[in-house]
Scaffold this motif. Sequence first.
Motif, PDB file in Angstrom:
ATOM      1  N   ALA A  56      11.977  83.095  46.915  1.00 43.85           N
ATOM      2  CA  ALA A  56      12.649  82.026  47.655  1.00 43.85           C
ATOM      3  C   ALA A  56      11.666  81.358  48.599  1.00 43.85           C
ATOM      4  O   ALA A  56      10.615  81.929  48.927  1.00 43.85           O
ATOM      5  CB  ALA A  56      13.828  82.585  48.445  1.00 43.85           C
ATOM      6  N   VAL A  96      15.448  77.270  50.146  1.00 39.86           N
ATOM      7  CA  VAL A  96      16.008  77.250  48.792  1.00 39.86           C
ATOM      8  C   VAL A  96      15.787  78.595  48.121  1.00 39.86           C
ATOM      9  O   VAL A  96      14.693  79.169  48.177  1.00 39.86           O
ATOM     10  CB  VAL A  96      15.351  76.140  47.944  1.00 39.86           C
ATOM     11  CG1 VAL A  96      15.940  76.124  46.545  1.00 39.86           C
ATOM     12  CG2 VAL A  96      15.539  74.782  48.596  1.00 39.86           C
ATOM     13  N   TRP A  97      16.839  79.065  47.467  1.00 42.79           N
ATOM     14  CA  TRP A  97      16.766  80.308  46.700  1.00 42.79           C
ATOM     15  C   TRP A  97      17.591  80.153  45.426  1.00 42.79           C
ATOM     16  O   TRP A  97      18.781  79.850  45.479  1.00 42.79           O
ATOM     17  CB  TRP A  97      17.309  81.483  47.518  1.00 42.79           C
ATOM     18  CG  TRP A  97      17.665  82.668  46.681  1.00 42.79           C
ATOM     19  CD1 TRP A  97      16.816  83.535  46.057  1.00 42.79           C
ATOM     20  CD2 TRP A  97      18.992  83.118  46.355  1.00 42.79           C
ATOM     21  NE1 TRP A  97      17.526  84.492  45.370  1.00 42.79           N
ATOM     22  CE2 TRP A  97      18.855  84.262  45.535  1.00 42.79           C
ATOM     23  CE3 TRP A  97      20.264  82.658  46.685  1.00 42.79           C
ATOM     24  CZ2 TRP A  97      19.957  84.951  45.041  1.00 42.79           C
ATOM     25  CZ3 TRP A  97      21.366  83.350  46.191  1.00 42.79           C
ATOM     26  CH2 TRP A  97      21.201  84.484  45.378  1.00 42.79           C
ATOM     27  N   ASN A  98      16.931  80.312  44.280  1.00 43.28           N
ATOM     28  CA  ASN A  98      17.621  80.330  42.994  1.00 43.28           C
ATOM     29  C   ASN A  98      18.531  79.112  42.798  1.00 43.28           C
ATOM     30  O   ASN A  98      19.611  79.216  42.223  1.00 43.28           O
ATOM     31  CB  ASN A  98      18.433  81.631  42.868  1.00 43.28           C
ATOM     32  CG  ASN A  98      18.776  81.958  41.427  1.00 43.28           C
ATOM     33  OD1 ASN A  98      18.041  81.597  40.509  1.00 43.28           O
ATOM     34  ND2 ASN A  98      19.883  82.657  41.221  1.00 43.28           N
ATOM     35  N   GLY A  99      18.091  77.958  43.300  1.00 43.05           N
ATOM     36  CA  GLY A  99      18.878  76.738  43.157  1.00 43.05           C
ATOM     37  C   GLY A  99      19.915  76.531  44.241  1.00 43.05           C
ATOM     38  O   GLY A  99      20.597  75.500  44.270  1.00 43.05           O
ATOM     39  N   TYR A 100      20.056  77.483  45.156  1.00 35.16           N
ATOM     40  CA  TYR A 100      21.019  77.376  46.241  1.00 35.16           C
ATOM     41  C   TYR A 100      20.325  76.965  47.538  1.00 35.16           C
ATOM     42  O   TYR A 100      19.219  77.424  47.835  1.00 35.16           O
ATOM     43  CB  TYR A 100      21.716  78.724  46.488  1.00 35.16           C
ATOM     44  CG  TYR A 100      22.625  79.183  45.380  1.00 35.16           C
ATOM     45  CD1 TYR A 100      23.939  78.712  45.276  1.00 35.16           C
ATOM     46  CD2 TYR A 100      22.179  80.120  44.445  1.00 35.16           C
ATOM     47  CE1 TYR A 100      24.779  79.161  44.270  1.00 35.16           C
ATOM     48  CE2 TYR A 100      23.012  80.567  43.422  1.00 35.16           C
ATOM     49  CZ  TYR A 100      24.310  80.080  43.348  1.00 35.16           C
ATOM     50  OH  TYR A 100      25.132  80.520  42.341  1.00 35.16           O
ATOM     51  N   TYR A 101      21.008  76.107  48.307  1.00 34.50           N
ATOM     52  CA  TYR A 101      20.511  75.774  49.641  1.00 34.50           C
ATOM     53  C   TYR A 101      21.011  76.851  50.600  1.00 34.50           C
ATOM     54  O   TYR A 101      22.207  77.132  50.674  1.00 34.50           O
ATOM     55  CB  TYR A 101      21.006  74.402  50.088  1.00 34.50           C
ATOM     56  CG  TYR A 101      20.645  74.108  51.530  1.00 34.50           C
ATOM     57  CD1 TYR A 101      19.333  73.815  51.894  1.00 34.50           C
ATOM     58  CD2 TYR A 101      21.610  74.143  52.533  1.00 34.50           C
ATOM     59  CE1 TYR A 101      18.989  73.561  53.214  1.00 34.50           C
ATOM     60  CE2 TYR A 101      21.281  73.888  53.856  1.00 34.50           C
ATOM     61  CZ  TYR A 101      19.963  73.605  54.189  1.00 34.50           C
ATOM     62  OH  TYR A 101      19.626  73.355  55.502  1.00 34.50           O
ATOM     63  N   ASN A 135      28.394  72.480  49.565  1.00 31.68           N
ATOM     64  CA  ASN A 135      28.181  73.593  48.632  1.00 31.68           C
ATOM     65  C   ASN A 135      26.913  74.395  48.929  1.00 31.68           C
ATOM     66  O   ASN A 135      26.374  75.070  48.044  1.00 31.68           O
ATOM     67  CB  ASN A 135      28.159  73.104  47.176  1.00 31.68           C
ATOM     68  CG  ASN A 135      29.511  72.591  46.730  1.00 31.68           C
ATOM     69  OD1 ASN A 135      30.539  73.173  47.073  1.00 31.68           O
ATOM     70  ND2 ASN A 135      29.518  71.496  45.988  1.00 31.68           N
ATOM     71  N   GLU A 200      23.534  87.507  47.017  1.00 31.92           N
ATOM     72  CA  GLU A 200      23.811  87.501  45.579  1.00 31.92           C
ATOM     73  C   GLU A 200      25.118  88.229  45.273  1.00 31.92           C
ATOM     74  O   GLU A 200      25.934  87.762  44.467  1.00 31.92           O
ATOM     75  CB  GLU A 200      22.646  88.165  44.829  1.00 31.92           C
ATOM     76  CG  GLU A 200      22.762  88.067  43.324  1.00 31.92           C
ATOM     77  CD  GLU A 200      21.501  88.549  42.616  1.00 31.92           C
ATOM     78  OE1 GLU A 200      21.266  88.116  41.482  1.00 31.92           O
ATOM     79  OE2 GLU A 200      20.761  89.361  43.215  1.00 31.92           O
TER      80      GLU A 200
END
Length: 207
Positions: A56, A96-101, A135, A200
């Motif tokens: 990340a 950003v991590w794995n497409g998530y903000y 989101n 997660e």
Amino acid sequence: MTIRYPNGKVYKRSGEMKSENKLKRQDKELSFSNRGKTLEDEINDTNIYYLNKQIAVIHKKPVPIQIVKVEYPKRSAAVIREAYFRTASTTDYNGVWNGYYIDFEAKETESKTSFPLKNMHPHQIKHMEDVTLQNGIAFTIVRFSKLDRYFVLPYTVLMSAWKEMESGGSKSIPLKVFESSTMEITPGFNPRIDYLTAIEKMIIEKE
């Protein structure tokens, strides 16, 4: 077979004692290596680990300040003598991590029974709400320093407690709420505070 001394104490072979002493030393070294570190230090170390492992990209937000007075005691060095905060800060970290903000605050409390909501500010709650509406994932990492326990407090749980407080209810979140409605983080060596694993699990449970 268990062998005991006349006083009842269990006899241990030298190899067993060495192994046990080694584990005790490792636990002690881990404890001392983190002694004196703040939650912020531990999160910063964790974020460096995430970045180096390409897990990340999360950083601490710079504090917005307006410099008023600067002195130059040396030609190559400037010293800020006066400054003030331009705007109220939002939260401590984002990335950003794995497409998530990801956007979160980090808080510590010495209380053994609850987390005082006075540690949060209305503009931080509003910011987390705005992130959630887009989101993004907003949360607070809370450390109960006297207990050495860490929790990921989701915005939804925090917001529920905040609204209750505004309605004249409790001004803190009890530890039992953390134990039943949040994700506890078990401190490790590297990373020290693996909060993304907790996030997660939170996402999987939500889905």
